[in-house]
Design a protein around this motif. Structure first.
Motif, PDB file in Angstrom:
ATOM      1  N   ALA A   1       0.829  -1.202   0.000  1.00 46.32           N
ATOM      2  CA  ALA A   1       0.000   0.000   0.000  1.00 46.32           C
ATOM      3  C   ALA A   1       0.863   1.253   0.000  1.00 46.32           C
ATOM      4  N   ALA A   2       1.968   1.233   0.746  1.00 49.86           N
ATOM      5  CA  ALA A   2       2.880   2.382   0.795  1.00 49.86           C
ATOM      6  C   ALA A   2       3.475   2.652  -0.580  1.00 49.86           C
ATOM      7  N   GLU A   3       3.839   1.591  -1.290  1.00 53.87           N
ATOM      8  CA  GLU A   3       4.383   1.742  -2.640  1.00 53.87           C
ATOM      9  C   GLU A   3       3.340   2.352  -3.568  1.00 53.87           C
ATOM     10  N   ALA A   4       2.095   1.900  -3.440  1.00 53.50           N
ATOM     11  CA  ALA A   4       1.012   2.413  -4.281  1.00 53.50           C
ATOM     12  C   ALA A   4       0.750   3.885  -3.991  1.00 53.50           C
ATOM     13  N   LEU A   5       0.791   4.251  -2.718  1.00 59.40           N
ATOM     14  CA  LEU A   5       0.550   5.640  -2.320  1.00 59.40           C
ATOM     15  C   LEU A   5       1.637   6.550  -2.906  1.00 59.40           C
ATOM     16  N   VAL A   6       2.873   6.173  -2.723  1.00 57.47           N
ATOM     17  CA  VAL A   6       3.989   6.971  -3.221  1.00 57.47           C
ATOM     18  C   VAL A   6       3.966   7.060  -4.745  1.00 57.47           C
ATOM     19  N   ALA A   7       3.617   5.950  -5.397  1.00 57.94           N
ATOM     20  CA  ALA A   7       3.539   5.950  -6.863  1.00 57.94           C
ATOM     21  C   ALA A   7       2.430   6.883  -7.344  1.00 57.94           C
ATOM     22  N   ASP A   8       1.321   6.904  -6.619  1.00 55.09           N
ATOM     23  CA  ASP A   8       0.199   7.785  -6.961  1.00 55.09           C
ATOM     24  C   ASP A   8       0.645   9.247  -6.896  1.00 55.09           C
ATOM     25  N   LEU A   9       1.351   9.611  -5.834  1.00 55.89           N
ATOM     26  CA  LEU A   9       1.800  10.991  -5.674  1.00 55.89           C
ATOM     27  C   LEU A   9       2.808  11.415  -6.738  1.00 55.89           C
TER      28      LEU A   9
ATOM     29  N   ALA B   1      -9.632   6.072  -5.698  1.00 52.89           N
ATOM     30  CA  ALA B   1      -9.032   7.003  -4.740  1.00 52.89           C
ATOM     31  C   ALA B   1      -7.823   7.637  -5.413  1.00 52.89           C
ATOM     32  N   SER B   2      -7.669   8.935  -5.239  1.00 55.92           N
ATOM     33  CA  SER B   2      -6.512   9.618  -5.819  1.00 55.92           C
ATOM     34  C   SER B   2      -5.822  10.461  -4.757  1.00 55.92           C
ATOM     35  N   PHE B   3      -4.671   9.983  -4.295  1.00 56.82           N
ATOM     36  CA  PHE B   3      -3.898  10.763  -3.332  1.00 56.82           C
ATOM     37  C   PHE B   3      -3.396  12.050  -3.981  1.00 56.82           C
TER      38      PHE B   3
ATOM     39  N   THR C   1       2.562  10.742  -9.897  1.00 54.79           N
ATOM     40  CA  THR C   1       1.902  10.879 -11.195  1.00 54.79           C
ATOM     41  C   THR C   1       1.698  12.348 -11.551  1.00 54.79           C
ATOM     42  N   PRO C   2       1.454  12.649 -12.847  1.00 54.31           N
ATOM     43  CA  PRO C   2       1.187  14.039 -13.258  1.00 54.31           C
ATOM     44  C   PRO C   2      -0.054  14.592 -12.553  1.00 54.31           C
ATOM     45  N   ALA C   3      -0.120  15.918 -12.464  1.00 55.37           N
ATOM     46  CA  ALA C   3      -1.216  16.570 -11.755  1.00 55.37           C
ATOM     47  C   ALA C   3      -2.458  16.713 -12.626  1.00 55.37           C
ATOM     48  N   SER C   4      -2.942  15.588 -13.114  1.00 56.44           N
ATOM     49  CA  SER C   4      -4.176  15.577 -13.892  1.00 56.44           C
ATOM     50  C   SER C   4      -4.852  14.228 -13.689  1.00 56.44           C
TER      51      SER C   4
END
Length: 222
Positions: free
Chosen positions: A93-101, A137-139, A103-106
């Motif tokens: 989950a931590a890897e997914a959260l960091v990967a989400d952040l 969900a989009s962090f 990503t481009p701001a769109s």
């Protein structure tokens, strides 16, 4: 990847572990419990919208601290959802959260691409709600909303950790059974918590453990 837009991997891991711990205290098999965490995030986004104000037919005053609190509540449910998506693995989950952040701001939703920096706070909150209804969900969106509401990741992390550490502490010391003492030498426990937090560094990986230990020591002196 150690640091992404103000939130480091250790902080992400700390929040996820605390969320898993708290959820497990409520239901040991919570990961398979079928709880609709994004439904809860949707409701919180609507509550945040109410506190921010959106009604064009009357005068409204923005209650920014309350909006910030609702964003931290959304963070709780996002973390739970992300752990479930990772099959119960807080590391995954931590890897997914960091990967989400990272990503481009769109964000793309229903065939439309939303550039986050161009959205107002009400529009960002609508987007959080719309994504939640679609099971997403989009962090990244949450982060942009926090920034627009004058809230850093460090602010959110500190609020999140303190709230969860206190909730877990209360449960460990008889809150459910009614034996917990909430007033500590004339002060509510959350006031004591705030004072203890002020002497600690939230950026340290051991922040949550240090806060827990400080609470234990203070409670033992009652």
């Amino acid at each position: 990847m150690n640091n992404v837009v103000g939130l480091n991997q250790a902080q992400a891991a700390t929040m996820l572990k605390l969320q898993d711990h708290l959820n497990t205290m409520i239901n040991p098999d919570w990961v398979n419990g079928g709880a609709r965490f994004l439904r809860a995030a949707f409701v919180e986004s609507a509550e945040a919208l109410e506190h921010h104000g959106w009604k064009w037919w009357k005068k409204q005053t923005i209650d920014l601290p309350q909006v910030q609190m609702e964003l931290v509540d959304i963070l709780h449910f996002y973390l739970s959802h992300t752990i479930v998506q990772a099959g119960g693995s807080t590391a995954g989950a931590a890897e997914a959260l960091v990967a989400d952040l990272a990503t481009p701001a769109s964000v793309s939703l229903d065939g439309k691409v939303y550039t986050l920096d161009a959205l107002t706070v009400p529009e960002l909150l609508e987007l959080i709600g719309g994504l939640a209804v679609c099971g997403r969900a989009s962090f990244k969106v949450l982060e942009r909303t926090m920034t627009a509401c004058e809230m850093s990741w460090n602010d959110a992390y500190t609020q999140y950790v303190s709230k969860n550490v206190l909730n877990i502490f209360r449960q460990r010391h008889g809150y459910k059974e009614g034996t917990y003492v909430k007033i500590w030498n004339g002060e509510e426990d959350n006031v004591v918590l705030a004072r203890l937090m002020a002497a600690l560094d939230p950026a340290q990986a051991a922040f949550a453990d240090q806060l827990q230990e400080q609470l234990e020591q203070a409670y033992a002196r009652l």
